[in-house]
Design a protein around this motif. Structure first.
Motif, mmCIF file in Angstrom:
data_model
loop_
_atom_site.group_PDB
_atom_site.id
_atom_site.type_symbol
_atom_site.label_atom_id
_atom_site.label_comp_id
_atom_site.label_asym_id
_atom_site.label_seq_id
_atom_site.Cartn_x
_atom_site.Cartn_y
_atom_site.Cartn_z
ATOM 1 N N GLU A 611 40.744 -27.985 51.074
ATOM 2 C CA GLU A 611 41.362 -26.992 50.192
ATOM 3 C C GLU A 611 42.747 -27.431 49.752
ATOM 4 O OE1 GLU A 611 39.824 -26.247 52.930
ATOM 5 O OE2 GLU A 611 38.312 -24.705 52.536
ATOM 6 N N SER A 710 35.289 -34.492 50.332
ATOM 7 C CA SER A 710 34.651 -33.175 50.288
ATOM 8 C C SER A 710 34.209 -32.853 48.860
ATOM 9 C CB SER A 710 35.638 -32.108 50.767
ATOM 10 O OG SER A 710 35.119 -30.807 50.521
ATOM 11 N N LEU A 712 34.314 -30.104 47.615
ATOM 12 C CA LEU A 712 35.280 -29.128 47.095
ATOM 13 C C LEU A 712 36.238 -29.776 46.104
ATOM 14 C CD1 LEU A 712 36.510 -26.875 50.062
ATOM 15 C CD2 LEU A 712 35.278 -26.151 48.019
ATOM 16 N N THR A 768 25.364 -23.186 48.322
ATOM 17 C CA THR A 768 26.582 -23.982 48.162
ATOM 18 C C THR A 768 26.376 -25.075 47.125
ATOM 19 O OG1 THR A 768 27.106 -23.553 50.483
ATOM 20 C CG2 THR A 768 28.300 -25.339 49.406
ATOM 21 N N HIS A 772 28.587 -25.586 43.630
ATOM 22 C CA HIS A 772 29.276 -26.834 43.261
ATOM 23 C C HIS A 772 28.748 -27.385 41.938
ATOM 24 C CE1 HIS A 772 31.761 -27.153 46.749
ATOM 25 N NE2 HIS A 772 30.769 -27.271 47.617
ATOM 26 N N PRO A 823 31.701 -21.334 48.700
ATOM 27 C CA PRO A 823 32.846 -22.252 48.789
ATOM 28 C C PRO A 823 33.946 -21.834 47.815
ATOM 29 C CG PRO A 823 31.086 -23.258 47.518
ATOM 30 C CD PRO A 823 30.534 -21.970 48.059
#
Length: 1425
Positions: A611, A710, A712, A768, A772, A823
């Motif tokens: 993050e 990641s 993310l 998830t 994404h 997420p």
């Protein structure tokens, strides 16, 4: 009497005093005695009398001497004159001697100056230390006064041209002083005439002396006459303004004359000299009375042109002396106003009322702003509160604007400095206001105060703004930070002095949002690392704070550290201007080294958390987008971005994808024509699987051996890569365009259909993966939406289709994955760990556990599911990446509809890029969310202490970088496109209309397309409504933007709209939008159109002109049958809410509210009652049994689908409506009385309908409302209606009888409700009974009084009324009381019984009045014994 006795005593000792004075010798001293002045020997009557009276006339420059008290002297002279045998001729001789004596100027001067006491022997016990002049003492003798006054006035012309003599003495001035404050003026009228004659010929200085002395010379009897002469003189000679007004202020004038004089003074206001203006204003304000204060202040405000008292800005620098002179005059004028409002309450009230009465922005003047500051600065609470209220009112209405404030500060800064505390307090109040319309004006006051005033004021301004920032209230903090940033930009050197103050905000960052933290660090870093030396004092503090935050293990503080560090990098690495020609403008090497070190520090600090790393990429991307960085810093940031992205997220496609994964990997969504072998793909599924594996390993070992990638970071990293490429290649993305069409390593999406067979971990993994994937596509669309090539446009459109399709799959997947946490996609806010997307909310039941009644099972399942979908969509929105505003340019593509498809559903137009309905709805939803966030101003509210603070700005980080004006301008650029889509939707439903034989909302074949087109239709109207509802259009600078927006709508109807006025543009826009009313697919869309039309009509300044059309449209919607896409009737909570809002619009715009209520309640409800179970009213199709209650209560602000709320509001609004009926006047004509009677008749009939509804809806809360508000209605009728009946009874007897008969039925029902309440012994009901019974009894006696007034008292008699319940059945338990009631019927009984009699009086009185008619006696005597 005391004075006369004292004089007689002095007379008795006169001889002794004189002899003893002569006999005493002066005592010898050590000094040589001064030689006495030579005494003049005057043997005339004048000289002899003076010597005998005790005055010695001296020669030369010596003053005349007096040996006795002046009272004794005057007594002796008067006695000598009166006892002379030649009296009264001796008076003339004495005067002649005086005249001959003062022929010589030196002697005349001696006679005008005070006499000195003769103290040759040192004994002064009988002579006071101060004595008047000789002439002044002689003027005190009445028989000498007139001739001496004549002599003095004749002497004035001899000296009035000489000016001041030796010692600065002016002889005319001394002569006039002799005439002041005389004990008695013998001939005041003659004296006034002579003085005014003298004024007409004297020079200006003498004129001023005479005029200012008039109140002290003349007695009150001459004040009015002299005021008239001064008033006429004022018109002729403006040089004498000040002395004349001074004199007039001291004169005792009659009210009429004072008004006349004040009017004349007001007329000369424009021609008054600048230095005389304060005196004029002071006179005007101090001469008003309570009755004319408002009128005088209005006139003064209108004629007082302070703008003419100062030089234009271009001349102020060169004419500093004139500028200070004008400022001094303005300051004195304001001081005069301030003293008037401080000591006279009526003046302050008049100023407030005068400023409030101005209803045009152009009519407001500088004096208005200054007076408001004055009123606020006074100690009176009423003036202070009144000024605060008026400032907010004027600013909210756009009447006092920033341009006027700027002009006031620019031209009158020196004057306003004295009112700085009030300016600061007003600015604080405005900035803290919950009304978003007035907050910017408080900001302007702060900014101008900082710019115009001295360093002390600047320090106070900065301190106050810092306090606002630390308050934690959203709107207040935003405005204060914006002001501080603006001041740093405009006045960097001044603001750098107060950098330490601003630094104190760092201790209060816990209450700030990410966007506010960005602004704060931008502000501090600009101060610390700018060109100003003073600001550099806080550099070390900034570095310490940043390092401390970055090293924190708490995510919140690490986020603050990352945001702050990136903002510091932006300030340190910004492009520097070239100061000298020899400099190249590049950063110094030391600064570059610090930037590089800070970049490395942030990067290393954020690697530990996905993050934090994602936030770092996002913040760097924002910095590159919004700042102009030094090329060296730009190169350092973008140097390794492309390589790192390829290494982390891009893989070459091979024959197989190796590894074990939760779901089978597949390469899908490839848009390129190349073979999948040898191409590239986004390595999403393997990365996600690896991350899950790493999380499992971290539970056993906490240390990381190598860098972990990641998923993310995929979207944030790509955004940074894209922006770096754009900066480096001036917008060309050729280097990375392969990423638009490249496939992703995902799984086969058919697995969504097999959700039940997957484990919980696999289902969560799939969700998830979908999140994404959608976020990747959203960032891809952000990146490539501005490309011009057709191929790129087609790919962008395909990605939009991928997003909409994947979102439908995601909704299905989430429904099968309860308790799933998505997420994070927006990394600058609090991590939404607590947000769980559940498939369905728990079913709420009543407190007793039973479900709601009258609810058919499965009836509203579609409604509930659609609402659930909306709730889930709102929840999931914060987990998607934000779309940029530029993505909305895709809306400029055409709409793909059935008309463009051939028989095989392939588009005929291959080369054109077209939007599908689903993509259109997707983009419009996003656009509406953006507009509602940016253009809809929400009031600033303080968060409750125990309530968690929710950040509604999640998902709008990029949008917050833009001003609302920029967003509104961009939206107006898209208006032609939006209108085209609107027309396409209209044409679509017009086609359906023809296919369904004229029924617009009949059943259709393609339900999904109907739903999408309906949603698009409504979204387009909502976007237009939100745009035109923007409060910024009311600001003066945005008028051209509003005209441009309206011009787009008007252009669709009539070409050449550029030359039209604003009112004409509104008219054509309204007409254009009215064309869509025939194709509304559902009531919600119809409601949106109604609101849009109301909003547009208000922009023209005359919304009343469109009331009839708006009411007609709402009535049309109310009279329409609304069905769903499946052909079923619309119903449910959303339909209810839309329905009552349309009702509200109808009742707000209809001309006759009471008639409208009666039309529906009297016609629609009977039709409904007689209709079959599932049928509705013929006149009002939306009035069916399910919505029976909704339609009864038409004319109110309805907020919930709840009968009790409707009923309560109905009773309240009905009572409000009758209070607006004009009061009865004795002078009213018969027609006017008849019209008012008709209105009251209508209100009473409506009241009767409402009261009778209790028979059907007899629940306890409804009874409470009816008892309470029924009494209110009754009291209003007694107060307002009965006086009308008193005056109308003889002329309109039949109308009065009809009204009373109808009202009697309502009062009888109220009496039954009282009986019902007592029978049930319910205290919540019986609490209202006594007051209601009292009003009912008052009504009876009031009717009796009306009959007595009109000589019909024999028509009134008293009987008994039995107690009955709601159904009219007699309450048997109270029969025993009947005999007692009959015995007491002739006198006022206790409360309960008197009500029985009262009701009977009501009914029986009606019987007698109607005795000449054929009346149904059963109806009247139904409840009587």
């Amino acid at each position: 009497m005391m004075r006369k006795k004292r004089r007689s005593t002095a007379d008795k000792v006169e001889a002794a005093t004189t002899s003893s004075t002569k006999a005493k010798k002066s005592r010898s001293t050590g000094r040589q005695p001064k030689e006495p002045a030579q005494e003049e020997t005057n043997e005339s009557v004048f000289g002899v009398f003076l010597r005998e009276a005790g005055v010695s006339l001296k020669q030369g420059g010596a003053s005349n001497e007096i040996a006795v008290d002046q009272v004794v002297f005057q007594k002796r002279i008067k006695k000598q004159l009166q006892k002379s045998p030649r009296y009264p001729g001796i008076v003339q001789e004495f005067t002649a001697g005086l005249e001959s004596h003062i022929e010589e100027p030196e002697r005349f001067r001696n006679c005008l100056l005070p006499c000195v006491p003769r103290l040759s022997d040192g004994d002064s016990s009988c002579v006071s230390s101060f004595q008047e002049s000789l002439l002044r003492m002689l003027l005190g003798i009445e028989i000498l006064q007139t001739p001496i006054i004549n002599t003095l006035i004749e002497k004035i012309p001899e000296f009035m041209l000489d000016g001041a003599g030796d010692g600065g003495l002016s002889i005319p001035h001394i002569i006039i002083n002799q005439l002041k404050w005389l004990d008695r003026v013998v001939d005041s009228k003659e004296l006034a005439v002579k003085l005014m004659e003298l004024v007409s010929v004297a020079p200006v200085e003498v004129q001023r002396d005479i005029i200012t002395s008039l109140p002290e010379i003349l007695d009150d009897s001459q004040h009015n006459d002299i005021a008239r002469e001064l008033n006429s003189l004022l018109q002729e000679n403006t040089q004498l303004t000040v002395p004349i007004l001074d004199a007039l202020s001291s004169l005792n004038l009659s009210t009429s004359l004072l008004t006349e004089v004040r009017g004349a003074v007001m007329a000369t206001l424009a021609a008054v000299q600048l230095e005389d203006l304060p005196v004029v204003v002071k006179f005007i304000l101090h001469s008003v009375s309570a009755s004319d204060a408002y009128e005088v202040v209005c006139s003064l405000r209108k004629k007082l042109e302070l703008e003419q008292c100062v030089l234009p800005p271009v001349l102020q620098a060169s004419q500093s002396r004139m500028k200070s002179k004008g400022s001094a005059a303005v300051a004195l004028v304001l001081d005069g106003i301030k003293s008037a409002v401080r000591f006279q309450k009526m003046i302050s009230e008049a100023w407030l009322k005068a400023i409030e009465s101005v209803d045009e922005a152009e009519d407001h003047k500088v004096i208005d702003v200054l007076v408001l500051f004055i009123l606020h600065s006074t100690n009176a609470n009423q003036s202070r509160r009144g000024a605060e209220r008026l400032v907010k009112l004027k600013v909210r209405g756009g009447l006092i604007q920033e341009a006027l404030l700027q002009r006031t500060f620019r031209d009158y800064a020196q004057v306003m400095r004295g009112y700085f505390p009030s300016i600061l307090a007003l600015a604080q109040g405005l900035l803290r206001s919950p009304d978003p319309c007035v907050v910017p004006f408080g900001g302007h006051m702060y900014r101008h105060s900082f710019t115009a005033f001295d360093s002390y004021c600047q320090q106070e301004v900065v301190g106050s703004l810092v306090t606002h920032v630390c308050s934690g209230v959203g709107g207040e903090v935003d405005m204060a930070l914006e002001l501080l940033c603006g001041l740093v930009t405009e006045k960097p050197s001044e603001m750098s002095l107060y950098a330490v103050f601003v630094k104190g905000i760092l201790d209060y960052m816990d209450n700030l949002t990410p966007q506010q933290i960005r602004r704060l660090f931008h502000l501090l870093s600009t101060l610390a690392f700018g060109q100003q030396q003073q600001g550099s004092l806080i550099q070390d503090d900034m570095h310490i704070v940043i390092r401390k935050q970055l090293s924190s293990t708490v995510p919140k503080y690490k986020r603050i550290g990352i945001i702050g560090a990136v903002m510091i990098i932006g300030s340190m690495g910004a492009v520097r201007p070239k100061v000298k020609e020899s400099q190249n403008g590049l950063l110094p090497q030391e600064t570059l080294r610090q930037v590089a070190a800070l970049l490395e520090l942030v990067k290393s600090s954020s690697e530990s958390s996905a993050e934090a790393a994602a936030l770092y990429y996002d913040e760097l991307a924002n910095l590159i987008l919004s700042s102009i960085l030094d090329p060296q810093v730009q190169e350092k940031i973008g140097k390794s971005v492309l390589d790192d992205f390829q290494d982390d997220f891009v893989v070459d496609l091979g024959p197989d994808i190796l590894g074990s994964f939760p779901l089978t990997p597949h390469v899908i969504y490839n848009l390129d024509d190349e073979e999948s072998q040898g191409g590239i793909a986004i390595n999403l599924l393997p990365l996600l699987a690896k991350e899950l594996q790493n999380k499992g390993e971290q539970k056993s070992q906490t240390q990381k051996a190598h860098k972990r990638v990641s998923p993310l970071c995929l979207s944030p990293f790509f955004r940074l890569l894209r922006l770096c490429e754009e900066k480096q290649h001036q917008g060309d993305l050729e280097e990375i365009d392969a990423l638009l069409g490249c496939p992703l390593i995902l799984t086969d999406m058919d697995v969504v259909d097999k959700m039940e067979s997957l484990s919980k971990a696999e289902r969560e993994f799939l969700c998830t993966l979908l999140f994404h994937t959608i976020n990747w596509f959203r960032e891809v669309v952000n990146a490539f939406c501005g490309q011009k090539e057709t191929e790129m446009k087609m790919k962008v459109m395909t990605r939009l289709q991928n997003i909409t399709y994947l979102q439908t799959l995601l909704e299905r997947a989430l429904a099968g994955t309860p308790g799933y946490v998505p997420p994070v996609a927006n990394f600058d806010g609090e991590s939404p760990d607590g947000v769980i997307l559940s498939p369905a909310p728990p079913v709420k039941t009543k407190k007793d556990g039973t479900a709601k009644k009258r609810k058919a099972p499965g009836k509203n399942s579609s409604e509930s599911s659609s609402q659930l979908e909306e709730t889930e969509a709102d929840k999931t929105q914060q987990f998607f990446r934000e779309l940029d505003m530029e993505v909305l340019s895709v809306l400029q593509c055409g709409l793909l509809s059935r008309s463009l498809l051939d028989s095989e559903l392939h588009t005929k137009v291959q080369q054109e890029v077209l939007l599908g309905p689903a993509e259109l709805v997707f983009l419009l939803e996003d656009m509406l969310r953006k507009l509602e966030f940016s253009l809809t101003a929400a009031p600033a509210k303080r968060t409750p202490f125990f309530k968690a603070k929710t950040d509604k700005s999640v998902g709008f980080s990029h949008l917050q970088q833009r001003s609302s004006k920029d967003i509104a301008s961009y939206c107006i650029q898209l208006l032609p496109t939006l209108c085209s889509h609107l027309e396409n939707c209209h044409n679509h439903f017009q086609t359906l209309l023809s296919e369904n034989n004229g029924v617009v909302d009949g059943p259709v074949t393609d339900v999904q397309e109907h739903q999408l087109m309906s949603a698009g239709y409504q979204l387009l109207l909502q976007i237009l409504k939100t745009t035109f509802n923007w409060s910024g259009f009311s600001q003066p600078g945005q008028r051209s933007l509003l005209k441009k927006a309206l011009g787009v709508l008007a252009e669709r109807l009539k070409e050449g709209s550029a030359e039209l006025t604003l009112e004409q543009l509104v008219k054509h826009s309204f007409k254009y939008l009215m064309n869509f009313c025939s194709t509304m697919p559902n009531l919600s869309t119809a409601l949106t159109l109604s609101k849009l039309l109301s909003t547009v009509s208000e922009r023209g300044g005359d919304p009343a002109a469109y009331r009839e059309q708006t009411a007609s449209l709402a009535k049309r919607f109310l009279g329409q049958n609304w069905v769903t896409a499946r052909g079923e009737k619309e119903r449910g909570i959303k339909f209810n809410e839309a329905l009552h809002t349309v009702l509200k619009i109808y009742m707000a715009h209809v001309d006759h509210v009471l008639k409208a209520v009666e039309e529906i309640a009297g016609k629609g409800i009977p039709e409904l009652i007689n209709a079959a179970k599932d049928e509705s009213s013929a006149s009002w199709p939306t009035l069916n049994r399910l919505y029976f209650i909704l339609f009864i209560f038409l004319f109110f602000l309805l907020l919930q689908a709840d009968f009790l709320v409707y009923y309560k509001v109905m009773m309240t609004e009905l009572e409000k409506a009758i209070r607006k009926i004009p009061a009865c006047k004795v002078s009213d004509s018969s027609e006017a009385q008849s019209e008012k009677l008709l209105t009251w008749n209508l209100a009473v009939r409506d009241f009767h309908i409402l009261v009778n509804l209790v028979k059907v809806f007899d629940s306890r809360p409804v009874l409470i409302v009816c008892l309470k508000y029924g009494r209110f209605f009754l009291e209003s009728f007694l107060r307002l209606g009965m006086p009308l009946l008193d005056n109308s009874f003889k002329r309109h007897m039949e109308d009065v009888q009809s009204l009373l008969k109808t009202f009697q039925l309502s009062t009888r029902q109220l009496h039954h409700m009282c009986g019902h309440s007592k029978m049930n012994q319910d205290t919540s009901l019986t609490n209202h009974v006594p007051a209601l019974k009292k009003s009912l009894e008052l009504f009876v006696y009031r009717v009796k009084a009306m009959l007595t007034l009109n000589n019909c008292q024999e028509a009134f008699w008293i009987g008994n009324l039995k107690n009955r319940n709601l159904k009219g059945e007699e309450i048997l338990s109270q029969r025993s009381q009947g005999s007692e009631d009959e015995d007491e019927e002739e006198q006022p009984p206790p409360q309960e019984q008197s009500e029985d009699e009262a009701q009977e009086m009501d009914s029986e009185e009606s019987t007698k009045v109607h005795r000449t008619e054929d009346v149904d006696q059963d109806d009247i005597t139904d409840d009587s014994d």
